[in-house]
Design a protein around this motif. Structure first.
Motif: not given
Length: 398
Positions: A266-271, A344-348, A369-374
């Motif tokens: 989890a992060t926050e949006m930044v300009a 961007l996300g702050h982490v990026s 950001y999330h991780l999904a799988h089958n």
């Protein structure tokens, strides 16, 4: 597959054209195209693609053509054994329409090896009448008897022995090609296909996470191969639904209800703005500078588009439409070197703080950001390694 289809495929590979092959062999282009598609399915490899409205051969076709040559040589030997052999000028027409199937060849060889139609039928799990009919059709094609029916079973005639030698060579050549195809298919089905959002660059947490995943995976002893692709969030969700990928790293939880998923971070949006920019707040930046954003097909783009709406005068009236760019490295370059503003996300954004100016928003906007799988075991293993890698990478940045 039947032998005529293999001859037609070889002609396509030699001429490099479906249309020319169809013209020379007096066939329809759709017939030739269909044969190539069936051969691709049999051999688990793509041989042609459409270009300028026509199917053209790919480089892989040359390897397959090489494997076909022993079969084509034996087809000429087979033609010479028929009751009415075609002339050299008529061979192409004869060969391209030869209806003899590989399955029929294999069944003939089994009858000859077993010395009995009944025993061969049991081994092949076929009805004896069905197998007898196929042998009769082959004898009609060859114009002679291939077996003498005796009390103890079926014995090859002299013509049958000659035919056996030819068809055995064809069967062996086809088996070698199929063995390679089966190996390709198994490698493909064993692969774990990872789809991810596009990283901002080699220094981003996404790129570092995927690099760590590959390194950890290859040293973990897992026998499945990894395949990595980069897409937008919308494309990743669709690829998961269609089964084209097994695991997805996405920047939005939307559309993941039908898959096993977990929040990755989890992060926050930044300009982000040019380092030399002097505007004191986001409103001034958006008013004075052009915007470049990921499209709404991405989680970041969807949130950023909504955030930028209503800020300042209408951008179309100022001749500065928002530019949609789904390549994050391009966005970073536009901001760092061409005066644009983006989000961007702050982490990026943190790893590129030396290239851009980072501005926190007045009202924090959460971004996750999330991780999904089958649900496959290999997919679960990959997700575990991804989470371990992200935990280390984010920990290093803090």
């Amino acid at each position: 597959m039947h032998l005529g289809a293999l001859y037609i495929a070889d002609t396509v590979f030699s001429l490099g054209s479906v249309r020319e092959t169809a013209r020379r062999l007096s066939l329809s282009a759709s017939t030739v195209s269909g044969i190539l598609r069936r051969l691709e399915a049999e051999l688990a490899i793509k041989l042609v693609e459409r270009a300028s409205g026509e199917l053209v051969t790919l480089l892989a076709s040359s390897r397959i053509q090489k494997g076909l040559q022993p079969i084509l040589i034996q087809m000429r030997a087979l033609a010479a054994l028929t009751a009415d052999p075609p002339s050299p000028d008529d061979f192409s027409a004869w060969a391209s329409r030869l209806p003899l199937k590989i399955a029929t060849i294999e069944r003939f060889l089994e009858v000859a090896d077993q010395g009995s139609i009944n025993r061969a039928a049991r081994r092949l799990r076929l009805g004896q009448p069905q197998l007898s009919l196929q042998i009769a059709n082959l004898e009609e094609l060859m114009g002679c008897r291939l077996f003498e029916r005796q009390a103890q079973g079926s014995v090859l005639t002299e013509k049958g022995r000659n035919t056996y030698a030819v068809l055995s060579a064809i069967g062996n050549a086809w088996s070698e090609m199929k063995a390679a195809a089966d190996d390709r298919f198994q490698r493909t089905t064993r692969a774990v296909r990872i789809g991810s959002i596009i990283p901002t660059g080699s220094e981003s947490w996404v790129a570092r996470c995927l690099g760590s995943l590959v390194s950890r995976w290859n040293t973990s002893g897992n026998r499945s191969a990894l395949s990595l692709v980069l897409m937008t969030a919308d494309d990743l969700r669709e690829a998961l639904r269609s089964g084209r990928i097994d695991v997805a790293i996405v920047d939005s939880v939307f559309g993941l209800d039908s898959f096993e998923h977990v929040e990755l971070l989890a992060t926050e949006m930044v300009a982000i703005a040019p380092i030399e920019s002097t505007e004191k707040d986001l409103a001034a930046l958006i008013e004075n500078r052009p915007l470049c954003l990921p499209s709404p097909r991405t989680g970041i783009g969807h949130a950023a588009t909504g955030l930028s709406d209503g800020r300042g005068r209408p951008r179309r009236h100022r001749g500065r439409d928002i530019t949609s760019v789904d390549s994050l490295p391009v966005i970073v370059d536009l901001v760092a070197n061409h005066g644009y503003v983006s989000f961007l996300g702050h982490v990026s954004a943190r790893p590129i703080a030396d290239k851009v100016r980072i501005l926190e928003l007045e009202q924090p906007l959460p971004l996750s950001y999330h991780l999904a799988h089958n649900g496959r075991k290999a997919s679960i293993d990959a997700c575990r390694l991804i989470r371990e890698a992200v935990a280390e990478i984010i920990g290093d940045q803090q």
